[in-house]
Each structure stands twice: as structure tokens, then as C-alpha cells.
Enzyme design. Structure first.
Site, mmCIF file in Angstrom:
data_model
loop_
_atom_site.group_PDB
_atom_site.id
_atom_site.type_symbol
_atom_site.label_atom_id
_atom_site.label_comp_id
_atom_site.label_asym_id
_atom_site.label_seq_id
_atom_site.Cartn_x
_atom_site.Cartn_y
_atom_site.Cartn_z
ATOM 1 N N GLY A 14 0.843 -1.200 0.000
ATOM 2 C CA GLY A 14 0.000 0.000 0.000
ATOM 3 C C GLY A 14 0.874 1.243 0.000
ATOM 4 C CB ALA A 79 3.167 -7.383 -7.932
ATOM 5 N N GLY A 120 5.319 -7.272 3.628
ATOM 6 C CA GLY A 120 5.224 -8.115 2.435
ATOM 7 C C GLY A 120 6.373 -7.863 1.479
ATOM 8 C CB THR A 121 7.492 -4.704 -0.146
ATOM 9 O OG1 THR A 121 6.156 -4.413 -0.547
ATOM 10 C CG2 THR A 121 8.465 -4.250 -1.203
ATOM 11 C CG ASP A 143 -0.715 -0.759 8.555
ATOM 12 O OD1 ASP A 143 -1.523 0.163 8.399
ATOM 13 O OD2 ASP A 143 -0.658 -1.754 7.815
ATOM 14 N NE ARG A 178 -26.969 11.004 14.842
ATOM 15 C CZ ARG A 178 -27.186 11.625 13.694
ATOM 16 N NH1 ARG A 178 -26.198 12.264 13.093
ATOM 17 N NH2 ARG A 178 -28.386 11.613 13.162
ATOM 18 N NE ARG A 187 -1.758 -5.178 6.053
ATOM 19 C CZ ARG A 187 -2.129 -5.149 4.782
ATOM 20 N NH1 ARG A 187 -3.077 -5.936 4.361
ATOM 21 N NH2 ARG A 187 -1.540 -4.352 3.925
ATOM 22 N NE ARG A 293 -2.675 3.228 1.434
ATOM 23 C CZ ARG A 293 -3.162 2.089 0.898
ATOM 24 N NH1 ARG A 293 -3.541 1.106 1.682
ATOM 25 N NH2 ARG A 293 -3.240 1.945 -0.389
HETATM 26 N N1 LIG Z 1 4.187 -11.409 5.743
HETATM 27 C C1 LIG Z 1 4.359 -11.661 4.433
HETATM 28 N N2 LIG Z 1 5.285 -12.564 4.007
HETATM 29 C C2 LIG Z 1 5.467 -12.798 2.702
HETATM 30 N N3 LIG Z 1 4.790 -12.174 1.720
HETATM 31 C C3 LIG Z 1 3.854 -11.291 2.069
HETATM 32 C C4 LIG Z 1 3.586 -10.986 3.443
HETATM 33 N N4 LIG Z 1 2.616 -10.046 3.502
HETATM 34 C C5 LIG Z 1 2.318 -9.772 2.220
HETATM 35 N N5 LIG Z 1 3.045 -10.506 1.358
HETATM 36 C C6 LIG Z 1 3.030 -10.413 -0.092
HETATM 37 O O1 LIG Z 1 3.638 -9.170 -0.432
HETATM 38 C C7 LIG Z 1 2.858 -8.422 -1.379
HETATM 39 C C8 LIG Z 1 2.634 -7.044 -0.809
HETATM 40 O O2 LIG Z 1 2.034 -7.191 0.463
HETATM 41 P P1 LIG Z 1 1.326 -6.020 1.254
HETATM 42 O O3 LIG Z 1 0.155 -5.537 0.494
HETATM 43 O O4 LIG Z 1 1.096 -6.485 2.651
HETATM 44 O O5 LIG Z 1 2.435 -4.912 1.163
HETATM 45 P P2 LIG Z 1 3.508 -4.430 2.169
HETATM 46 O O6 LIG Z 1 4.760 -4.241 1.442
HETATM 47 O O7 LIG Z 1 3.550 -5.335 3.353
HETATM 48 O O8 LIG Z 1 2.950 -3.009 2.569
HETATM 49 P P3 LIG Z 1 1.706 -2.667 3.523
HETATM 50 O O9 LIG Z 1 1.403 -3.884 4.333
HETATM 51 O O10 LIG Z 1 2.197 -1.533 4.320
HETATM 52 O O11 LIG Z 1 0.618 -2.292 2.597
HETATM 53 C C9 LIG Z 1 1.588 -9.229 -1.600
HETATM 54 O O12 LIG Z 1 1.613 -9.717 -2.910
HETATM 55 C C10 LIG Z 1 1.618 -10.370 -0.613
HETATM 56 O O13 LIG Z 1 1.375 -11.592 -1.269
HETATM 57 O O1 LIG Z 2 -5.141 -0.438 -0.137
HETATM 58 P P1 LIG Z 2 -5.775 -1.749 0.241
HETATM 59 O O2 LIG Z 2 -5.412 -2.836 -0.674
HETATM 60 O O3 LIG Z 2 -7.253 -1.575 0.414
HETATM 61 O O4 LIG Z 2 -5.171 -2.182 1.640
HETATM 62 C C1 LIG Z 2 -5.571 -1.622 2.838
HETATM 63 C C2 LIG Z 2 -4.547 -1.977 3.892
HETATM 64 O O5 LIG Z 2 -3.333 -1.315 3.625
HETATM 65 C C3 LIG Z 2 -2.990 -0.497 4.720
HETATM 66 O O6 LIG Z 2 -3.533 0.792 4.478
HETATM 67 C C4 LIG Z 2 -1.501 -0.362 4.854
HETATM 68 O O7 LIG Z 2 -0.917 -1.574 5.159
HETATM 69 C C5 LIG Z 2 -3.669 -1.159 5.924
HETATM 70 O O8 LIG Z 2 -3.816 -0.284 7.004
HETATM 71 C C6 LIG Z 2 -4.961 -1.594 5.288
HETATM 72 O O9 LIG Z 2 -5.514 -2.717 5.942
HETATM 73 MG MG LIG Z 3 1.880 -5.910 4.518
#
Ligand SMILES: Nc1ncnc2c1ncn2[C@@H]1O[C@H](COP(=O)(O)OP(=O)(O)OP(=O)(O)O)[C@@H](O)[C@H]1O
Ligand SMILES: O=P(O)(O)OC[C@H]1O[C@](O)(CO)[C@@H](O)[C@@H]1O
Ligand SMILES: [Mg+2]
Length: 365
Positions: A14, A79, A120-121, A143, A178, A187, A293
């Protein structure tokens, strides 16, 4: 004079405010001090799998991008080269294309790759590194859930946005008596909810790390009502859930080809429906979503991102491949990329939660 290199740069996962400030710092210092050449790789790892997604990245390309949100390189959270999704007829198939990614880096004549991203990345970067690719990482995410670093950039800006939203919701909640539920990203970690909840004066803060009991929240809301304050603000993490309940999910990991992780959402509505069975007051749910974001990074995030962008070049200079830059006790340091696989969570017995409780804020436990 250190050796000039040709470095690929990608942003994955993200997006978050500060990515462009990082790219600018990297390219400016890299060009001035080291004479490096940069190749921009578009849409995260997708740019190393699909054709025509790379381009030269010069200092000229980074002019004026410091205050801009998003990333000029584009990004993708679907990706992953180890489970890359291809369309075959009317179905998706997932394949391991990591060998092709290594070959592509060779074709591009890269001496190294700078991967900017979240868990992930960066864990993908580590796996590519294990296969022989020279990779360094920069942590980013709103996050703030990455191990190895005290803070990620993007978090400060998101915290400001959520705090302002809570401030604004106060006046309308109070006028209408309210209960306002505000669903906040993060997350499975509650850092953004906890800190913006505190900064924005939430009465109840619900985190993934502390499963909530509806009765406990109701008690807090009733206690406020008897003090002639019949409105309340509840800051709830997208990853929060009731005791004995489950996560509120928009897409399961297997529903989105190549994504590999669950997409959260709906925790506010779940909590509102549970509360409605117990209280008379009107309840409204606000899902802040991607507003959190978007837009220009705060000054603090611009500085941190610039430090990461410049700092990662020290790792390259020192041959510290398979490491990422990190902030520890105010200093920029190198941390093994394998650290990024561990996720960080709010400590339910830490200072912030303890002090918040001592001030009367309910965590629903
Ligand atoms: N903990 C993990 N270990 C290995 N691969 C992962 C993991 N989390 C996510 N991935 C893979 O990495 C790619 C990017 O994941 P993700 O959307 O979580 O991005 P990120 O780099 O972790 O950034 P963010 O979580 O802040 O959005 C996805 O294709 C997912 O399959
Ligand atoms: O942009 P997407 O694919 O909806 O992902 C949302 C997720 O990405 C984040 O904005 C950053 O990891 C999380 O807080 C949220 O759960
Ligand atoms: Mg991630």
C-alpha cells in the site's frame, strides 16, 4: 570516490505519504555523492515481471515531488514474484516467477535493488536475496507494525489525519448526542488507532490486541451518559474483534489472486450492531478508509523518509545487502531484512495503554 553503481528502485505494498520524499533523497544523494545511476521500476515487483515497466530515474524526475503523496513509481500489493497471478482464459493461476525476476535484474544490468515497502515487500526482498539478488530495503507503512525499526514513515501523517477526523466528529456527535464509531486502518496492529485515539480524545479505543466485550463498552457509555454527556467517540481498529468473535474481512487472501493477505474492513459495523442491542442512543459508523493514506506527508514523515532514502546508500556503500535501514533510538542503522518478517503489535500492558486506562479511556476489556 566510491564506485558508481546502477541501482533499481521499486515501491511495493500500500502507498503511504513520504514515498516520494524517500525517492528524492535516494536519487539526489546517490547522484551527487556517489555518481550512481537509478532505474525506476513501476508498480512494485510487477515491474520486474511484466514488460515495459522500467525507466531511467534521474534527479530531474524527482524535482517537486517532496510534498506529493503516493509514489511516482506506482505500487502494487498483488505482485508477489513467489505467487504471481496470471490470467489464463477465464481463471487466474499463481506461479513462482522469482527466477525470471533475477534474470530481469541481470538484463537491466542492475548492481543492486532498493525495495521500499512493508512486511510483504521486504520479506519478498529477503527471499530474493536468499536466491542471490543484491537487495537493500526501506521500511514504510502507515500501520507502523514493522519489527526492527522504531517508526515507519507514513504513520505520522496518518495519525494527523485520523486525529483531525476525530476532532471534527466530536462536534457533530455532541450536537446530536450520538455514539460515533470511527474505523481506523492498521491491519492487525493497533498503533494508529491507539495514538490517534489518544490524540483525538476518544472515549473508547478498541484494538486488535485487546478483544473487546460489548458489556464493558456499554458500561462506559452509560457512565458517560449519567455525567450528562450523552455523546461518545469510539476509535476502533479495522482489525478489532469481540471476545469469541472473528476478524471483519472484506476479501479473504484466496479471493484476490496474487494478494496473499486478507483485506480487512467492517469492524465498526460489527461493533455498532452489537451495541445497538444494548443502548438507546443513535449510533453512526465512519470508515475513514484510504483518506488515511492520501495526500501530502507531514514534516516529520518527510524528514524520516529523506533519512531512509539517503541512509540506505550507506548500506549499499558498505555492501550490507539483505539489510534494511531502520530508526533505532533516533539513529539510522542497518537491520537484517529477515527482521521485517516479524510483525510488531501494541503491548496491552505498555505505557500508552496503561496511562490511557488510568485516564478513564475504555479498551472494552
Ligand atoms: N508477511 C508476508 N510474508 C510474505 N509475503 C507477504 C507478506 N505479507 C504480504 N506478502 C506479499 O507481499 C505483497 C505485498 O504485500 P502487502 O500488500 O502487505 O504490502 P507491504 O509491502 O507489506 O505493505 P503494507 O502492508 O504496508 O501495505 C503481496 O503480494 C503479498 O502476497
Ligand atoms: O489499499 P488496500 O489494498 O485496500 O489495503 C488496505 C490496507 O493497507 C494499509 O492501508 C496499509 O498496510 C492497511 O492499514 C490496510 O488494511
Ligand atoms: Mg503488509
Amino acid at each position: 570516490m566510491p564506485r558508481s553503481l546502477r541501482l533499481g528502485v521499486l515501491t511495493g505494498g500500500g502507498d503511504c505519504p513520504g514515498l516520494n520524499a524517500l525517492i528524492r533523497g535516494l536519487v539526489k544523494r546517490g547522484t551527487h555523492e556517489f555518481g550512481h545511476e537509478f532505474v525506476g521500476i513501476e508498480n512494485g515487483y510487477m515491474g520486474l515481471v511484466e514488460a515495459d515497466l522500467t525507466r531511467p530515474l534521474t534527479e530531474e524526475d524527482t524535482r517537486g515531488i517532496l510534498p506529493k503523496g503516493g509514489t511516482i513509481l506506482g505500487t502494487s500489493n498483488r505482485a508477489n514474484p513467489f505467487i504471481y497471478a496470471f490470467r489464463e482464459g477465464n481463471r487466474w493461476v499463481e506461479r513462482d516467477v522469482s527466477d525470471a525476476v533475477l534474470r530481469r535484474c541481470e538484463e537491466l544490468k542492475l548492481d543492486g535493488l532498493v525495495a521500499v515497502g512493508g512486511d510483504g515487500t521486504l520479506s519478498i526482498a529477503h527471499r530474493l536475496s536468499e536466491k542471490g539478488l543484491k537487495v537493500v530495503g526501506c521500511p514504510k507503512t502507515i500501520d507502523n507494525d514493522l519489527c526492527g525499526t522504531d517508526q515507519t514513515f507514513g504513520f505520522d501523517t496518518a495519525r494527523l489525519i485520523v486525529t483531525e477526523a476525530l476532532d471534527r466528529l466530536h462536534s457533530t456527535a455532541e450536537s446530536h448526542d450520538r455514539v460515533m464509531l470511527v474505523e481506523i486502518m492498521g491491519r492487525h496492529a493497533g498503533f494508529l488507532t491507539l495514538e490517534s485515539g489518544l490524540a483525538g480524545g476518544a472515549d473508547v479505543i478498541l484494538l486488535p490486541e485487546i478483544p473487546y466485550r460489548v458489556e464493558s463498552i456499554v458500561e462506559k457509555l452509560r457512565a458517560r451518559a449519567t455525567r450528562r454527556r450523552s455523546f461518545s467517540i469510539i476509535a476502533i481498529s479495522e482489525g478489532a474483534f469481540p471476545v469469541g468473535g472473528t476478524l471483519a474481512v472484506l476479501d479473504r487472501a484466496e479471493d484476490v489472486p496474487g494478494r496473499g493477505v486478507v483485506r480487512l474492513g467492517g469492524s465498526g459495523k460489527v461493533c455498532a450492531d452489537l451495541l445497538a442491542q444494548h443502548i438507546e442512543a443513535e449510533i453512526r459508523v465512519n470508515v475513514l478508509g484510504h483518506l488515511q493514506r492520501g495526500g501530502s506527508p507531514s514534516a516529520a514523515d518527510r524528514v524520516l523518509a529523506t533519512r531512509y532514502g539517503c541512509g540506505v546508500l550507506d548500506l549499499v556503500r558498505d555492501g550490507k545487502w539483505d539489510h534494511m535501514v531502520a530508526l533505532r533510538a533516533g539513529e539510522i542503522v542497518a537491520v537484517p531484512l529477515s527482521e521485517s518478517r516479524k510483525e510488531r503489535r501494541v503491548d496491552p500492558s505498555g505505557d500508552l495503554v496503561r496511562f490511557a486506562k488510568s485516564m478513564g479511556i475504555s479498551f472494552g476489556d
